[in-house]
Design an enzyme around this catalytic site. Structure first.
Site, short mmCIF file in Angstrom:
data_model
loop_
_atom_site.label_atom_id
_atom_site.label_comp_id
_atom_site.label_asym_id
_atom_site.label_seq_id
_atom_site.Cartn_x
_atom_site.Cartn_y
_atom_site.Cartn_z
N LYS A 198 2.03 2.03 7.30
CA LYS A 198 2.43 1.26 8.49
C LYS A 198 3.32 2.09 9.41
CE LYS A 198 1.33 -2.33 9.28
NZ LYS A 198 0.03 -2.77 9.88
N VAL A 209 -1.06 -12.77 9.93
CA VAL A 209 -0.41 -11.70 9.18
C VAL A 209 -0.85 -10.34 9.75
CG1 VAL A 209 -0.18 -10.60 6.92
CG2 VAL A 209 -0.15 -13.09 7.10
N SER A 246 -19.85 -13.04 24.91
CA SER A 246 -18.50 -13.58 25.03
C SER A 246 -18.08 -13.77 26.50
CB SER A 246 -17.51 -12.63 24.35
OG SER A 246 -16.20 -13.10 24.51
N VAL A 259 -11.05 -9.11 18.19
CA VAL A 259 -11.39 -8.25 19.32
C VAL A 259 -10.53 -6.98 19.30
CG1 VAL A 259 -12.08 -10.15 20.83
CG2 VAL A 259 -9.73 -9.33 20.88
N LEU A 260 -11.02 -5.96 19.96
CA LEU A 260 -10.21 -4.75 20.13
C LEU A 260 -10.60 -4.03 21.40
CD1 LEU A 260 -8.18 -2.64 18.99
CD2 LEU A 260 -10.13 -1.46 18.02
N TYR A 287 -0.52 4.72 10.70
CA TYR A 287 -0.82 3.75 11.76
C TYR A 287 0.43 3.60 12.63
CZ TYR A 287 -4.95 2.09 9.22
OH TYR A 287 -6.18 1.99 8.60
N ALA A 292 -6.43 -9.78 15.10
CA ALA A 292 -6.01 -8.84 16.16
C ALA A 292 -4.51 -8.91 16.45
CB ALA A 292 -6.81 -9.10 17.43
N ILE A 293 -3.75 -9.60 15.61
CA ILE A 293 -2.30 -9.76 15.83
C ILE A 293 -1.59 -8.41 15.83
CG2 ILE A 293 -1.78 -10.14 13.36
CD1 ILE A 293 -0.11 -11.93 16.35
N ASP A 294 -2.15 -7.42 15.13
CA ASP A 294 -1.48 -6.11 15.13
C ASP A 294 -1.57 -5.42 16.48
OD1 ASP A 294 -4.18 -5.59 14.92
OD2 ASP A 294 -3.95 -3.93 13.52
N ARG A 332 0.84 -1.20 0.00
CA ARG A 332 0.00 0.00 0.00
C ARG A 332 0.88 1.26 0.00
NH1 ARG A 332 -3.35 -1.23 5.29
NH2 ARG A 332 -1.35 -2.15 5.78
N GLU A 341 -5.10 4.80 14.07
CA GLU A 341 -6.00 3.84 14.73
C GLU A 341 -6.69 4.40 15.98
OE1 GLU A 341 -2.72 3.47 14.61
OE2 GLU A 341 -1.96 3.06 16.61
N HIS A 365 0.11 1.75 16.28
CA HIS A 365 -0.07 0.56 17.13
C HIS A 365 1.05 0.46 18.17
CE1 HIS A 365 -3.42 -0.79 14.71
NE2 HIS A 365 -2.69 -0.65 13.61
N ASN A 401 -0.36 -7.34 8.59
CA ASN A 401 -0.83 -6.31 7.64
C ASN A 401 -1.63 -6.99 6.53
OD1 ASN A 401 1.50 -7.55 6.63
ND2 ASN A 401 2.13 -5.76 5.47
N MET A 402 -2.72 -7.60 6.92
CA MET A 402 -3.55 -8.34 5.95
C MET A 402 -3.98 -7.48 4.75
SD MET A 402 -5.90 -10.65 8.50
CE MET A 402 -6.90 -11.38 7.21
N1 LIG Z 1 -4.18 -7.94 10.93
C1 LIG Z 1 -4.60 -6.92 10.20
O1 LIG Z 1 -4.15 -6.71 9.09
C2 LIG Z 1 -5.66 -6.01 10.74
C3 LIG Z 1 -6.35 -5.13 9.89
C4 LIG Z 1 -7.38 -4.34 10.43
C5 LIG Z 1 -7.69 -4.43 11.78
N2 LIG Z 1 -6.98 -5.29 12.57
C6 LIG Z 1 -7.27 -5.47 14.01
O2 LIG Z 1 -8.48 -6.21 14.18
C7 LIG Z 1 -8.96 -5.97 15.49
C8 LIG Z 1 -10.45 -5.66 15.45
O3 LIG Z 1 -10.66 -4.37 14.85
P1 LIG Z 1 -12.12 -3.76 14.63
O4 LIG Z 1 -11.96 -2.60 13.73
O5 LIG Z 1 -13.08 -4.81 14.28
O6 LIG Z 1 -12.46 -3.20 16.09
P2 LIG Z 1 -13.93 -2.86 16.67
O7 LIG Z 1 -13.72 -1.94 17.81
O8 LIG Z 1 -14.85 -2.46 15.56
O9 LIG Z 1 -14.43 -4.26 17.21
C9 LIG Z 1 -13.87 -4.91 18.30
C10 LIG Z 1 -14.95 -5.67 19.00
O10 LIG Z 1 -14.33 -6.51 19.97
C11 LIG Z 1 -15.26 -6.59 21.01
N3 LIG Z 1 -14.60 -7.16 22.20
C12 LIG Z 1 -13.75 -6.58 23.09
N4 LIG Z 1 -13.37 -7.47 24.02
C13 LIG Z 1 -13.98 -8.65 23.71
C14 LIG Z 1 -13.99 -9.94 24.28
N5 LIG Z 1 -13.29 -10.21 25.39
N6 LIG Z 1 -14.73 -10.90 23.69
C15 LIG Z 1 -15.45 -10.65 22.57
N7 LIG Z 1 -15.49 -9.44 21.99
C16 LIG Z 1 -14.76 -8.46 22.54
C17 LIG Z 1 -15.80 -5.19 21.20
O11 LIG Z 1 -17.02 -5.17 21.91
C18 LIG Z 1 -15.97 -4.79 19.72
O12 LIG Z 1 -17.28 -5.03 19.24
C19 LIG Z 1 -8.09 -4.83 16.03
O13 LIG Z 1 -7.06 -5.37 16.85
C20 LIG Z 1 -7.50 -4.22 14.79
O14 LIG Z 1 -6.29 -3.54 15.07
C21 LIG Z 1 -5.98 -6.06 12.08
#
Ligand SMILES: NC(=O)c1ccc[n+]([C@@H]2O[C@H](COP(=O)([O-])OP(=O)(O)OC[C@H]3O[C@@H](n4cnc5c(N)ncnc54)[C@H](O)[C@@H]3O)[C@@H](O)[C@H]2O)c1
Length: 372
Positions: free
Chosen positions: A75, A298, A220, A239-240, A94, A268-270, A15, A118, A96, A300-301
């Site tokens: 990134k 990964v 949950s 989760v976040l 970003y 959620a690995i990031d 990107r 973020e 993190h 940075n999916m």
């Molecule tokens: N790997 C990647 O390339 C990549 C790309 C984009 C986002 N992400 C990551 O994905 C994750 C989710 O992002 P998002 O935008 O969906 O966030 P979001 O805030 O929209 O959603 C997170 C959800 O997790 C829920 N949550 C919190 N604790 C919980 C638990 N113990 N059990 C169940 N649910 C729980 C919250 O209520 C919320 O609805 C983040 O860590 C984000 O950084 C990673």
């Protein structure tokens, strides 16, 4: 303002922080845009597209960092980039920081002002600069998970949608926010039997109202998670807790309760990952196995679909980038409390509470550092 955009150097990151259209908008407002040669190629934008938009192309990242007042990236800055940041320079990307003490200390030492995509918020409490990439990563998760489920890739050899007479794959999505909703939508669209877990009752009500019988949802708890993962073919971690490290919701000991060849996709690995056995991987080598369970982690999916992601991210960042360029970071943050939420680092001080808590570093209120 001089706005600079270097080429991304994180492995397999294709990107770019600015599209030619975003560059054109900044130029039209009188700003100077400096792009590293080839920065947009991975997303399908050549140098000519930026030149046509009025930007200037330079040969090296060093020139971008040395010239620009504001650096716009995708990134978090890598170690070599962090060395090029200087006092008073604005970084918009970003970050993190919560799981990344090395980067945090380098940013503090540089004296720069860093606004993290973020943690910028919107009026409805959402994260508008995380949302587009979450939409992409969420939609990609069942796609990569289903590939990993194939026998030759180490998986259980289960087809997402099954076939007539054979049941579908069982998919559990932990976290029903942006990533989780888009993951559930696509997994259900592929014909899988999908359950979403979330801690937020309003969110579960929303999912129930909007998606009805397309997928199930559960509140949950550790107990519900344990029950569902034991029967799952694929578990997607989504989760976040904003700005904080992800909670570990599946332990290593629990892997032995799962079906051999089941797949964990830890989106959620990031933020450090929500499975104990997760470690960040790259697109070049995305999957690994622990105790018979396949992991895809990964960090940075969205880089895998760089063109879609670049345009989606650019649509979301551009209004903030223009405001920062037009007004300077201090005035832009004073005028917009949601942009102020993005301020993580200023002149050697940490300004984001959750990061300070995660890393044990003192935090200064962002309101104090933006005072006129
Ligand atoms: N790997 C990647 O390339 C990549 C790309 C984009 C986002 N992400 C990551 O994905 C994750 C989710 O992002 P998002 O935008 O969906 O966030 P979001 O805030 O929209 O959603 C997170 C959800 O997790 C829920 N949550 C919190 N604790 C919980 C638990 N113990 N059990 C169940 N649910 C729980 C919250 O209520 C919320 O609805 C983040 O860590 C984000 O950084 C990673």
């Amino acid at each position: 303002m001089k706005v600079g955009c270097p080429k991304e150097i994180k492995p397999q990151e294709f990107r770019v922080g600015m599209t030619p259209n975003a560059a054109g908008e900044a130029v039209a407002r009188g700003h100077e845009v400096i792009i590293e040669s080839g920065a947009g190629l991975g997303a399908g934008f050549d140098n000519d597209a930026y030149v046509a938009a009025g930007a200037r192309i330079v040969d090296t990242a060093e020139e971008v960092f040395a010239t620009a007042d504001m650096i716009v990236k995708v990134k978090e800055p890598q170690a070599v980039e962090r060395k090029m940041l200087r006092e008073g320079q604005l970084l918009f990307t970003y970050l993190h920081l919560a799981p990344d003490p090395d980067q945090t200390h380098d940013l503090l030492a540089s004296g720069c002002t860093a606004i993290a995509y973020e943690t910028v918020t919107d009026a409805s409490g959402g994260l508008p600069l995380l949302a587009p990439m979450s939409e992409v990563a969420g939609r990609l998760a069942p796609q990569v998970g289903s590939w990993t489920l194939q026998k030759a890739n180490g998986g259980r050899g289960v087809l997402m949608g099954g076939v007539p007479g054979v049941g579908p794959a069982k998919v559990v999505v932990i976290g029903g926010g942006v990533v989780g909703t888009h993951a559930a939508k696509i997994a259900a669209g592929m014909g899988a039997d999908v359950t979403v877990l979330d801690r937020s009752l309003p969110r579960l009500r929303y999912l129930d109202d909007v998606f009805g019988a397309q997928f199930k949802n559960r509140y949950s708890t550790a107990g519900a998670t344990a029950e569902l993962i034991a029967d799952a073919d694929m578990v997607i971690g989504a989760v976040l807790i904003p700005g904080a490290a992800a909670p570990k919701l599946v332990s290593r000991a629990q892997l032995s309760t799962m079906k051999p060849g089941a797949v964990l996709v830890d989106v959620a690995i990031d933020q450090g990952g929500c499975f104990e056995t997760s470690r960040a991987t790259t697109h070049a080598d995305p999957i690994y196995e622990v105790d018979g369970i396949m992991h895809y982690c990964v960090a940075n999916m969205p880089g895998a679909v760089a063109r879609t992601s670049t345009i989606a991210l650019g649509n979301a960042t551009m209004p903030f980038m223009l405001s920062l360029a037009d007004k300077g970071w201090k005035q832009a943050c004073q005028d917009d409390p949601h942009l102020l939420e993005g301020l993580n680092v200023h002149a050697g001080q940490l300004t984001y509470y959750a990061v300070g808590k995660a890393l044990g570093i003192d935090v200064v209120s962002p309101n104090l550092v933006t005072k006129p």
